[in-house]
Design an enzyme around this catalytic site. Structure first.
Site, short mmCIF file in Angstrom:
data_model
loop_
_atom_site.label_atom_id
_atom_site.label_comp_id
_atom_site.label_asym_id
_atom_site.label_seq_id
_atom_site.Cartn_x
_atom_site.Cartn_y
_atom_site.Cartn_z
N CYS A 178 0.80 -1.22 0.00
CA CYS A 178 0.00 0.00 0.00
C CYS A 178 0.84 1.28 0.00
O CYS A 178 0.30 2.36 -0.15
CB CYS A 178 -0.92 0.01 1.21
SG CYS A 178 -1.64 -1.60 1.54
N HIS A 318 -3.24 8.22 5.35
CA HIS A 318 -3.40 6.91 4.74
C HIS A 318 -4.83 6.45 5.03
O HIS A 318 -5.53 5.97 4.16
CB HIS A 318 -2.36 5.94 5.30
CG HIS A 318 -2.32 4.63 4.60
ND1 HIS A 318 -2.17 4.53 3.25
CD2 HIS A 318 -2.42 3.35 5.05
CE1 HIS A 318 -2.17 3.24 2.89
NE2 HIS A 318 -2.33 2.51 3.96
N GLU A 329 -1.73 5.44 12.83
CA GLU A 329 -1.43 6.67 12.09
C GLU A 329 -1.74 7.91 12.91
O GLU A 329 -0.99 8.88 12.91
CB GLU A 329 -2.21 6.69 10.77
CG GLU A 329 -1.82 7.88 9.90
CD GLU A 329 -2.52 7.87 8.54
OE1 GLU A 329 -3.50 7.12 8.38
OE2 GLU A 329 -2.09 8.65 7.67
N LYS A 350 -9.83 8.09 1.11
CA LYS A 350 -10.26 6.70 0.92
C LYS A 350 -11.71 6.52 1.35
O LYS A 350 -12.35 5.55 0.99
CB LYS A 350 -9.36 5.75 1.71
CG LYS A 350 -7.95 5.63 1.12
CD LYS A 350 -7.13 4.56 1.82
CE LYS A 350 -5.74 4.42 1.23
NZ LYS A 350 -4.84 5.54 1.57
N HIS A 355 -9.55 2.08 -1.22
CA HIS A 355 -8.10 1.93 -1.10
C HIS A 355 -7.56 1.41 -2.43
O HIS A 355 -7.83 0.29 -2.82
CB HIS A 355 -7.79 0.95 0.04
CG HIS A 355 -6.34 0.90 0.41
ND1 HIS A 355 -5.34 1.37 -0.40
CD2 HIS A 355 -5.73 0.42 1.53
CE1 HIS A 355 -4.17 1.18 0.20
NE2 HIS A 355 -4.38 0.61 1.37
N PHE A 414 1.44 -2.77 4.01
CA PHE A 414 1.60 -4.10 4.61
C PHE A 414 3.08 -4.42 4.66
O PHE A 414 3.80 -4.21 3.69
CB PHE A 414 0.95 -5.17 3.72
CG PHE A 414 -0.46 -5.48 4.07
CD1 PHE A 414 -0.96 -5.30 5.35
CD2 PHE A 414 -1.32 -5.99 3.11
CE1 PHE A 414 -2.27 -5.61 5.67
CE2 PHE A 414 -2.64 -6.30 3.40
CZ PHE A 414 -3.11 -6.10 4.69
#
Lengths: 443, 431
Positions: A178, A318, A329, A350, A355, A414
């Site tokens: 990602c 994110h 985050e 998002k 995503h 990830f």
């Protein structure tokens, strides 16, 4: 060392679930229009998650005038070629015979190799029993056409983009899940600064909205299962969030030398001012709850850009809408922003477009540039009940008109790769000393 | 590049069909031993091309000790983690970190330690985990979705992430600095090394481990390479009149790079110096190469300029030499373009351990350093009759002596990619 080169963003191209070009995507994000819905591209009715953020009405032959080249392009490559074309047209400059060696490419590429249909074909020839028998590939009836093979190389997108646009300088393709799109744009900035090229096409593309791609995330339990309420399913920072919504698309930027962009009278969206990168090195699936890892990436990006927490006005988070990501985050943002945390606007786009995985960071970099240009922090949709663990100044309800002197965009992947990009308003550039940022100082 | 620190190579790690570690692989090369053999991973007796240079006779636990990890990584990751771990061990970096007395210094050390991987990814084989499910579904996607979690390993996606080596190096060795996972087919490994060096030059990190890893030997890849006319059914014979394609290998190559100041301060072992790199695309599409060698010539020129060296200062060239008709011919043209009529000795190593795709250039770099250190440019054992078109190319089956302490390494890949690296055997100070 001589003053560091300044890099301008002069072109933007987008293909997203919210719109098939940059203007419609941006208008949709500002309006808080959702691109989420039931999956239509294939029969997802048996899956635990049956919703996604699909690119809609995308013409099958879009992006590729060269039909011979076109047969090597899968869906995600077509997104990439269309978005890249839009970015170059928008910038009003593109590689030609004399400049092609001074153009570079940096892309964050999706990881999907084989299309599901091809996998089904191999299954039919080699593994009907469930066990794989390689000799089935040698049978006369197996369609041993190398086109599918060429389409599925890790750098097929790079090959198509460099060929299509005649880019003959530095070229690279990266994949950190990602964080891919963010790292691709960050790499482009570094390549520009070290003078390898004078122009970069930088971006990301992905499409995992197919049976195998969807399966991977369903198996991990990472996706929202709010199948009956798709437009509400992605709700970053909300106390009731329960996973992300898988999207697809592409985003590309044209980057060029600041001074030469000014000389040719280019319209400059923003300065691509800084890049930060780190590894969380925590666990393979989990985000560190205290924000360790993302913190270093954000710190580096700010220092690299010569920015401070006082001069950042907007954060494109994110913000995946998973329990763990948003918590980690926000912990990082609180640590970085300190006393400024109530002032700095934070949103996750998002919430509207899902995503986009390897494309996310590049698309969201474009969103930051557009937010700076128009003076609007786009809304973080679907936030009703703020999670106390996500106590930051989220842009709730509707988009917020505000002058944005500088913005940052996070992409956390990830496996723990973290990317942060920093952007500066063109009018703020004269006041920032050239080459103010220093990596060493960030340490 | 003036004003930026010198970059030293302070650790090496390698695995391929020819052995574990640079010394063992070097021994095979100078003895003229090739690891190319009939395939063992599946019964390929009916296959038109049934050879490769596989890593055989090595227990997976010798590569990665932690057995729990084996369940969540793939074969290519085993190689990458082994090579990177060996390079870190040889560099004594983590020993140095663990001896730091205060926690703040150790944390800073980790934050300033980068990780760069060039990954081939697991393109086809990984999808075969879905075959039992496809059989059960009998064409119904609805059944496929419904039976998914009962049939496929929940960690499937994570097991097949192209950036697994990057993450697991970080987790295992504690490094947390700047990083990249480069998935640029054959040039991934060399780009990982050159991006790591760039990060050290600009001060983003003080040290970094860079690794290229790949495991391309699988039925579908073999089939399609063969259909594209890229594979030999006998041997890799670089620059030979009879050359008829490449042969797959598998494995990994890794280096630890450090700024000179950092390496000297901790009295690190020094194996060589990274001097420069060049990277260009020929914009020729997926598999085509330009016959005139334009991309590789430009990559070598950029790398030499980056190293502030003239072609005359180069002591040897490690060619990509993959043994295909077109690539070798255009590579010879590129060498002629850059080095004129009297290039330094040229060699290539793929005859000994096959084409490692994303790992190929990283392994070539390690062997170039060894060649410079030993003052031997190994001969190409499979070269029996030089293609007359390359008459003036100083390549042969017998060993030669390098003309200086500097080597150029060439690496080429799909997408018209061309990368060249320049390295020196040891730091100029002779340390």
């Amino acid at each position: 060392m001589t003053a560091r080169r300044r890099v301008a963003i002069t072109g933007i191209g987008l293909v997203t679930p919210v719109g098939n070009d940059a203007p419609s995507t941006w208008a949709g994000l500002v309006a808080g229009r959702s691109g989420l819905g039931s999956i239509m591209n294939f029969d997802a009715s048996g899956f635990s998650t049956r919703i996604g953020a699909e690119v809609k009405n995308f013409p099958d032959d879009a992006g590729i005038p060269d039909r011979k080249l076109g047969k090597f392009a899968s869906r995600m490559h077509r997104f990439a070629l269309a978005a890249a074309e839009e970015a170059l047209a928008d910038a009003g400059i593109r590689p030609n015979d004399t400049s092609s060696r001074r153009w570079g490419l940096s892309v964050g590429a999706g990881m999907m190799g084989l299309a599901f249909e091809e996998l089904a074909t191999i299954h039919a020839h080699c593994a009907l029993s469930g066990e794989f028998n390689p000799d089935g590939l040698l049978g006369k009836t197996f369609p041993a056409d190398p086109v599918g093979f060429c389409r599925s190389q890790t750098n097929t997108g790079l090959a198509l983009l460099t060929r299509q646009f005649g880019i003959r300088g530095y070229a690279t393709t990266v994949h950190t899940a990602c964080a891919s799109g963010g790292q691709a744009v960050g790499t482009a900035l570094k390549v520009m600064r070290r003078g390898s090229v004078d122009f970069m096409l930088a971006g990301g593309y992905d499409s995992m909205l197919n049976p195998v791609g969807l399966s991977g995330f369903c198996l991990l339990g990472a996706l929202s299962t709010d199948n009956d309420e798709p437009t509400r399913a992605s709700r970053p920072f909300d106390a009731t969030r329960n996973g992300f919504v898988l999207g697809e698309g592409a985003g590309f930027l044209v980057l060029e030398d600041w001074d030469s962009a000014r000389r040719r009278g280019a319209r400059i969206y923003a300065e691509l001012a800084g890049d930060g990168n780190s590894l969380s090195s925590y666990r393979i699936t989990d985000s560190p709850p205290d924000g360790d890892g993302p913190i270093q990436a954000i710190e580096q990006a700010l220092a690299d850009a010569g920015l401070t927490r006082e001069t950042v006005d907007y954060v494109n988070a994110h913000g995946t809408s998973t329990l763990m990501n948003d918590k980690s985050e926000c912990a990082a943002l609180r640590a970085i922003l300190g006393g400024q945390v109530d002032r700095v606007a934070v949103s996750s786009t998002k919430s509207c477009m899902g995503h986009l995985i390897a494309a996310a960071g590049a698309v969201e970099a474009a969103v930051c540039a557009l937010a700076i240009r128009d003076g609007i922090a786009p809304v973080s949709a679907n936030l009703e009940q703020l999670d106390p663990d996500c106590a930051v100044n989220v842009v709730r309800g509707k988009s917020r008109p505000m002058r944005i002197r500088a913005a940052i965009s996070n992409s956390l992947g990830f496996g723990g790769s973290n990317s942060c990009l920093a952007f500066r308003h063109p009018e703020e550039v004269s006041s920032a000393k050239a080459g103010a940022g220093s990596r060493a100082a960030a340490a | 590049m003036s004003g930026s620190p010198r970059i030293l190579i302070t650790g090496t790690g390698a695995v391929c069909g020819a052995g574990l570690g640079v010394a063992a692989i070097w021994d095979a090369i100078v003895s003229g031993r090739s690891a190319v053999a009939p395939l063992r991973q599946w019964d390929a007796s009916r296959w038109p091309v049934g050879i490769a240079a596989e890593v055989t006779g090595v227990d997976d636990r010798r590569l990665v000790e932690d057995r729990k990890l084996h369940k969540i990584i793939s074969r290519t990751d085993l190689f990458g983690l082994y090579a990177a771990g060996a390079a870190i061990l040889e560099s004594r970096l983590t020993m140095h970190r663990d001896a730091l007395l205060d926690a703040a210094s150790a944390a800073r050390f980790d934050d300033r330690s980068g990780v760069f991987a060039g990954s081939g990814g697991a393109v086809y084989r990984c999808n075969y985990d879905y075959f039992p499910l496809l059989t059960a579904a009998a064409g119904s996607l609805q059944v496929f979705g419904r039976e998914l979690s009962a049939t496929v390993n929940p960690m499937w996606l994570l097991k097949n992430l192209p950036n697994n080596v990057l993450c697991h190096i970080g987790i295992r060795h504690g490094f947390k600095g700047t990083n990249a996972c480069i998935t640029n087919q054959c040039v991934g490994g060399v780009l990982a090394i050159s991006e790591a060096a760039a990060a050290l030059r600009t001060g983003e990190a003080d040290r970094a481990v860079a690794v290229g890893h790949d495991a391309p030997i699988e039925p579908e890849t073999l089939l399609h390479y063969q259909n594209l006319g890229l594979l030999s059914n006998a041997a890799v014979r670089p620059f030979d009149r009879e050359r008829n394609g490449t042969v797959f290998g598998e494995g990994a190559g890794a280096v630890v790079l450090e700024t000179e100041a950092d390496a000297r301060a901790r009295q690190a072992p020094v194996f060589g110096e990274f001097l420069g790199s060049g990277c260009v695309s020929e914009a020729t599409g997926i598999v085509d190469v330009r016959p005139d060698g334009d991309g590789l010539a430009r990559a070598m020129e950029l790398a030499l300029a980056d190293a502030s060296l003239s072609p005359g200062a180069v002591g040897m060239i490690v060619a990509h030499g993959n043994g295909t008709r077109a690539s070798d011919a255009s590579e010879a043209a590129a060498i002629r373009h850059v080095f004129g009529t009297a290039p330094p000795p040229v060699t290539a190593f793929k005859w000994a351990f096959g084409h490692l795709i994303a790992a190929s250039g990283a392994l070539d770099l390690l062997l170039a350093l060894q060649a410079l250190r030993c003052q031997v440019v190994p001969g190409i054992a499979t070269l029996s009759s030089l293609d007359p078109a390359f008459a003036r190319l100083p390549v042969s089956s017998s060993p030669k002596k390098p003309c200086s302490d500097t080597a150029v390494i060439c690496c080429r890949g799909f997408g018209g990619m061309n990368v060249a690296l320049v390295v020196r055997a040891k730091a100029a100070s002779g340390a």
